[in-house]
Write a protein that holds these residues in place. Structure first.
Motif, mmCIF file in Angstrom:
data_model
loop_
_atom_site.group_PDB
_atom_site.id
_atom_site.type_symbol
_atom_site.label_atom_id
_atom_site.label_comp_id
_atom_site.label_asym_id
_atom_site.label_seq_id
_atom_site.Cartn_x
_atom_site.Cartn_y
_atom_site.Cartn_z
ATOM 1 N N THR A 99 11.799 3.950 0.713
ATOM 2 C CA THR A 99 10.380 4.293 0.795
ATOM 3 C C THR A 99 9.536 3.280 0.033
ATOM 4 N N VAL A 100 8.248 3.325 0.295
ATOM 5 C CA VAL A 100 7.338 2.397 -0.367
ATOM 6 C C VAL A 100 7.276 2.648 -1.863
ATOM 7 N N TRP A 101 7.586 3.863 -2.294
ATOM 8 C CA TRP A 101 7.496 4.176 -3.726
ATOM 9 C C TRP A 101 8.551 3.429 -4.529
ATOM 10 N N LEU A 102 9.672 3.091 -3.895
ATOM 11 C CA LEU A 102 10.721 2.338 -4.588
ATOM 12 C C LEU A 102 10.824 0.891 -4.105
ATOM 13 N N ARG A 103 10.247 0.582 -2.951
ATOM 14 C CA ARG A 103 10.360 -0.771 -2.395
ATOM 15 C C ARG A 103 9.017 -1.484 -2.295
ATOM 16 N N GLY A 104 7.995 -0.888 -2.883
ATOM 17 C CA GLY A 104 6.660 -1.443 -2.701
ATOM 18 C C GLY A 104 6.216 -2.458 -3.732
ATOM 19 N N ILE B 179 0.829 -1.204 0.000
ATOM 20 C CA ILE B 179 0.000 0.000 0.000
ATOM 21 C C ILE B 179 0.870 1.265 0.000
ATOM 22 N N GLY B 180 0.484 2.205 -0.842
ATOM 23 C CA GLY B 180 1.221 3.456 -0.963
ATOM 24 C C GLY B 180 2.212 3.477 -2.098
ATOM 25 N N CYS B 181 2.540 2.314 -2.656
ATOM 26 C CA CYS B 181 3.491 2.285 -3.766
ATOM 27 C C CYS B 181 2.934 3.066 -4.948
ATOM 28 N N LYS B 182 1.662 2.849 -5.254
ATOM 29 C CA LYS B 182 0.924 3.690 -6.185
ATOM 30 C C LYS B 182 0.069 4.665 -5.379
ATOM 31 N N ARG B 183 -0.480 5.635 -6.043
ATOM 32 C CA ARG B 183 -1.344 6.603 -5.369
ATOM 33 C C ARG B 183 -2.520 5.888 -4.709
ATOM 34 N N ILE B 184 -2.740 6.150 -3.446
ATOM 35 C CA ILE B 184 -3.860 5.544 -2.733
ATOM 36 C C ILE B 184 -5.136 6.293 -3.092
ATOM 37 N N VAL B 185 -6.168 5.544 -3.401
ATOM 38 C CA VAL B 185 -7.459 6.128 -3.773
ATOM 39 C C VAL B 185 -8.310 6.323 -2.521
ATOM 40 N N LEU B 186 -8.924 7.488 -2.425
ATOM 41 C CA LEU B 186 -9.892 7.759 -1.360
ATOM 42 C C LEU B 186 -11.282 7.702 -1.961
ATOM 43 N N SER B 187 -12.087 6.748 -1.537
ATOM 44 C CA SER B 187 -13.431 6.639 -2.103
ATOM 45 C C SER B 187 -14.336 5.795 -1.213
ATOM 46 N N ASP B 188 -15.575 6.256 -1.087
ATOM 47 C CA ASP B 188 -16.627 5.459 -0.457
ATOM 48 C C ASP B 188 -17.616 4.935 -1.489
ATOM 49 N N GLU B 189 -17.442 5.370 -2.759
ATOM 50 C CA GLU B 189 -18.404 5.034 -3.811
ATOM 51 C C GLU B 189 -17.881 4.019 -4.825
ATOM 52 N N LEU B 190 -16.540 3.892 -4.941
ATOM 53 C CA LEU B 190 -15.993 3.050 -6.000
ATOM 54 C C LEU B 190 -16.381 1.593 -5.832
ATOM 55 N N ARG C 162 21.456 13.683 -4.910
ATOM 56 C CA ARG C 162 21.960 12.543 -4.127
ATOM 57 C C ARG C 162 21.242 12.430 -2.785
ATOM 58 N N ASP C 163 21.014 13.558 -2.145
ATOM 59 C CA ASP C 163 20.303 13.548 -0.859
ATOM 60 C C ASP C 163 18.879 13.029 -1.026
ATOM 61 N N VAL C 164 18.204 13.494 -2.071
ATOM 62 C CA VAL C 164 16.831 13.063 -2.320
ATOM 63 C C VAL C 164 16.799 11.572 -2.635
ATOM 64 N N ASP C 165 17.698 11.113 -3.505
ATOM 65 C CA ASP C 165 17.731 9.696 -3.870
ATOM 66 C C ASP C 165 18.013 8.818 -2.652
ATOM 67 N N ARG C 166 18.895 9.290 -1.787
ATOM 68 C CA ARG C 166 19.216 8.531 -0.576
ATOM 69 C C ARG C 166 17.991 8.429 0.334
ATOM 70 N N ALA C 167 17.272 9.531 0.469
ATOM 71 C CA ALA C 167 16.080 9.526 1.320
ATOM 72 C C ALA C 167 14.968 8.673 0.729
ATOM 73 N N ALA C 168 14.929 8.577 -0.602
ATOM 74 C CA ALA C 168 13.861 7.823 -1.276
ATOM 75 C C ALA C 168 14.111 6.325 -1.293
ATOM 76 N N LEU D 187 12.886 8.103 -8.072
ATOM 77 C CA LEU D 187 11.681 8.788 -7.625
ATOM 78 C C LEU D 187 11.878 10.272 -7.938
ATOM 79 N N THR D 188 11.275 10.743 -9.020
ATOM 80 C CA THR D 188 11.527 12.112 -9.470
ATOM 81 C C THR D 188 10.347 13.050 -9.247
ATOM 82 N N LEU D 189 9.183 12.525 -8.935
ATOM 83 C CA LEU D 189 8.016 13.390 -8.799
ATOM 84 C C LEU D 189 7.798 13.818 -7.345
ATOM 85 N N LEU D 190 8.048 12.922 -6.404
ATOM 86 C CA LEU D 190 7.690 13.175 -5.007
ATOM 87 C C LEU D 190 8.897 13.550 -4.158
#
Length: 489
Positions: free
Chosen positions: A438-443, A283-294, A429-435, A457-460
């Protein structure tokens, strides 16, 4: 309009980022700036996305400028049209509407050695400073599906929705199951005779909890700005806690996953459908959807969930990867955007290369805002300047503070302002190290947050929103080259 216009600052895009910077400039007394907007209205994403059910997935009171709060939002999660009206009103009341040139798509921007020359559909603009505020959700991604361009009926992307699209009583196919699909599918399920949802990958869904604000609440927020501010701060703090799960920290990620699974169990009664709607990645690797209707919409008898992607179109037939065939009257593409590879980058020419070439290994920028080789240029809502857990507007405001500091420094500088290559590399380098963890690269998924070529991870921004502001809100000239700053190459 033709001829050449000379301005101090040219801003490309009149969405949240462009308008936010323009408002702050005008409040500081600046008048010599121009917003270049390719469309005929302000609003950016919220102008372009008009599909049924479109709304924000960040609570309204947080998804607005802190320096221009709106106490009377109608709902916890504002509909798209209400957000666009907020931006329209802000442009007029803050006096920046007259600084917008509509129908002025930027075709080329070139550094001349002293400033920027922009060729647009509405004439040439020369500017000392260029600010790219074109956003990251502007160019729809259309899948390369054989036969798609020969489909017998209408084909419409959610970001180019035509209200005249004939969906009532029709056989409608929706390609995709992300955030846009989660909003439009329940609306189409109410109107279509048959609805087929072609999902390449299931998404994690958590409860949304949307509701209308009561008249009493809206009156209180209007009467008491401090109450509205506290409400905003509470929402921010709650959202900020979500970074722990994105860092795969326990128990946060286990609790988030359990919440999503309980939501699926509670809303989908068919065990087979539950299985097909269960993601196989963290969970969280892709954008999490918020919905009560889907989920209730997907569980309706006239709705078919195809658990494989669209692979071909033959006349009026959509062919899924499973081999199953679906005869349809209308195809709706909820297939997202070119997010990590911005089409405008091909049009921007710096000292020695295009921005696209500079970004060939993935988008990058010092402080997520300044790019080596592109003097007096700043990018808003670009590399590592978005969030997967909190409000993009907070990030945009941080970058605006940075740009305003840079402009103030330029007023006293003896030359253009260009960040050093070493400073940009160190930041990346700092951003890549911090990423890295994370779930975005390890999910275990592929997402539109990650550059396909480099795997970066270039967007977040891979940390909290507060950490972004602590690092990037204040302009510091030391990482910059030459006479304008204090760095060396």
């Amino acid at each position: 309009m033709s001829g050449t216009t000379d301005v101090e600052v040219a801003i490309v895009g009149a969405g949240f980022a462009g308008l936010g910077l323009a408002i702050r400039l005008r409040r500081q007394g600046h008048r010599d700036f121009l917003l270049l907007e390719r469309a005929d209205d302000v609003g950016g994403t919220w102008r372009d996305n008009r599909y049924p059910g479109v709304a924000c997935d960040v609570p309204s009171h947080l998804y607005s400028f802190s320096f221009r709060p709106a106490p009377d939002w109608s709902r916890v999660y504002a509909p798209g049209a209400e957000i666009q009206q907020y931006l329209r009103t802000a442009a007029v009341e803050e006096g920046v509407a007259g600084h917008v040139r509509f129908g002025a798509e930027m075709r080329e921007a070139r550094w001349t050695g002293r400033g920027w020359e922009l060729r647009t559909d509405a004439g040439t603009v020369r500017a000392r400073v260029l600010v790219l505020a074109a956003g990251r959700l502007t160019e729809p991604r259309v899948p390369a599906v054989p036969g798609l361009d020969t489909f017998d009926g209408p084909v419409v992307h959610t970001a180019r929705w035509d209200p005249a699209t004939p969906v009532d009583g029709q056989r409608v196919g929706v390609v995709g199951t992300g955030a846009s699909a989660a909003q439009i599918v329940p609306q189409l399920a109410d109107r279509a005779r048959e609805l087929v949802v072609l999902q390449r990958t299931p998404t994690w869904v958590v409860p949304r909890g949307d509701r209308a604000y009561t008249a009493e609440e809206r009156a209180r927020f209007t009467r008491d700005p401090l109450a509205a501010r506290r409400h905003r701060e509470d929402i921010f703090d709650e959202a900020e806690r979500g970074i722990a799960a994105r860092r795969r920290l326990r128990p946060a990620i286990d609790e988030l996953r359990a919440r999503a699974r309980a939501h699926l169990e509670a809303q989908v009664g068919d065990p087979d459908l539950r299985r097909r709607l269960s993601p196989g990645y963290e969970i969280g690797c892709k954008r999490i959807v918020l919905s009560d209707e889907l989920y209730p919409a997907l569980d309706r008898p006239h709705v078919t969930v195809e658990d494989s992607a669209l692979v071909a179109v033959e006349g009026s037939t959509a062919v899924a990867g499973s081999g199953r065939r679906h005869d349809l009257d209308v195809l709706v593409l909820a297939t997202g955007f070119h997010s990590t590879r911005q089409p405008y980058a091909e049009r921007v020419h710096g000292r020695t290369a295009t921005l696209a070439r500079h970004w060939s290994d993935g988008m990058s920028a010092y402080a997520s805002t300044a790019v080596h080789g592109f003097p007096n240029m700043f990018v808003l809502d670009g590399p590592n300047a978005s969030l997967g857990h909190n409000s993009a507007v907070y990030m945009i405001e941080t970058q605006i503070d940075y740009v305003l500091g840079a402009l103030a420094h330029l007023d006293t500088a003896r030359g253009p302002l260009e960040v050093s290559a070493a400073a940009e590399r160190a930041y990346v380098r700092d951003v890549d190290r911090a990423a890295r963890d994370t779930v975005w690269l390890r999910g275990g998924c592929r997402s539109w947050y990650v550059d396909e070529a480099s795997g970066r991870l270039t967007l977040l921004w891979p940390g909290s929103a507060r950490s972004f502001r602590e690092r990037n809100a204040e302009f510091d000239p030391r990482p910059y080259l030459g006479t304008a700053g204090a760095a060396s190459a």
